[in-house]
Write a protein that holds these residues in place. Sequence first.
Motif, PDB file in Angstrom:
ATOM      1  N   VAL A 203       0.835  -1.205   0.000  1.00 39.83           N
ATOM      2  CA  VAL A 203       0.000   0.000   0.000  1.00 39.83           C
ATOM      3  C   VAL A 203       0.873   1.260   0.000  1.00 39.83           C
ATOM      4  O   VAL A 203       0.593   2.225  -0.719  1.00 39.83           O
ATOM      5  CB  VAL A 203      -0.949  -0.009   1.220  1.00 39.83           C
TER       6      VAL A 203
ATOM      7  N   CYS B  19       0.947   4.063  -2.938  1.00 38.76           N
ATOM      8  CA  CYS B  19       0.704   5.484  -2.639  1.00 38.76           C
ATOM      9  C   CYS B  19       1.879   6.348  -3.125  1.00 38.76           C
ATOM     10  O   CYS B  19       1.674   7.413  -3.710  1.00 38.76           O
ATOM     11  CB  CYS B  19       0.490   5.669  -1.132  1.00 38.76           C
TER      12      CYS B  19
ATOM     13  N   CYS C  34       1.729   6.582  -6.860  1.00 40.59           N
ATOM     14  CA  CYS C  34       0.673   7.514  -7.278  1.00 40.59           C
ATOM     15  C   CYS C  34       1.125   8.964  -7.094  1.00 40.59           C
ATOM     16  O   CYS C  34       0.891   9.816  -7.957  1.00 40.59           O
ATOM     17  CB  CYS C  34      -0.606   7.251  -6.490  1.00 40.59           C
TER      18      CYS C  34
END
Length: 259
Positions: A32, A36, A39
Amino acid sequence: MEEKILSIEEKLLRQAERKRRKKRKRKLIRLVFLLCALCLLVFYLLSDMSKVKSLIVLNNTYYSDEQILEKAHLDYNSSYLLTIRFWVNHLLKQDPLIKSASLSKDLQGGFTITIEEEKVIGYLSSDPSQVLIQGVGIQTVHDIELQNVPRIGAFTDDQLQLLDDAFEDVDTEVLAMVSEILPHSESYNANMVRIVMNDGNRITTSYNGIHLLNSYKKILPQLEGTHVCLFMDEYSGNIIKQNTDCVNSSGEENPQNNE
């Protein structure tokens, strides 16, 4: 006794399962986090925040800032992070007039390109795309700013080599004051050079005397009048003012202005 052994095995299995769960949880958290971060990176690269903030070019004479940036494949849409110094330097050094190039980045998001140019003696009057570069020879250049470059008259190949050698020790600052370099002949020497300066003064010398051009700025305050005719003596090292009309002398190629 057998039941006690099974109980211990069960505890070991449960501990192993808990460890596997914790490991999977840590992997999930890392995944995760990486997603992130990815992104955020993509968002940054696609936003104006990642673009270069300023573009500065230094020490360029023959090419404009825009031409240098075009050769480097740089503009204000270029990414600050993804622009590789080595590749930009490599692209610029492919040009025959650029001896070396260095791209530096500052903390404010700016790029500075520092150029070291080759010494350009002049372009050929018969073909302005043909440029004589000191120590390199004739090279083809299509987009040079000719107003900064002397025009070279109808020299033979052997004479162009003599010019190349002769201008090795001439300062670039003085070379920038030269408008034309023309073949010239006198009764005592048919293999001479007539140099026309930007101020209209004309200098006659031999190939071996061309290095005396470095003294030209020193004698300027002593000259009177315009379109002065000078002779640079390779033997004495003196620069002598001539009383003859060197502008219309028959030994000089018809002068033309730089294109």
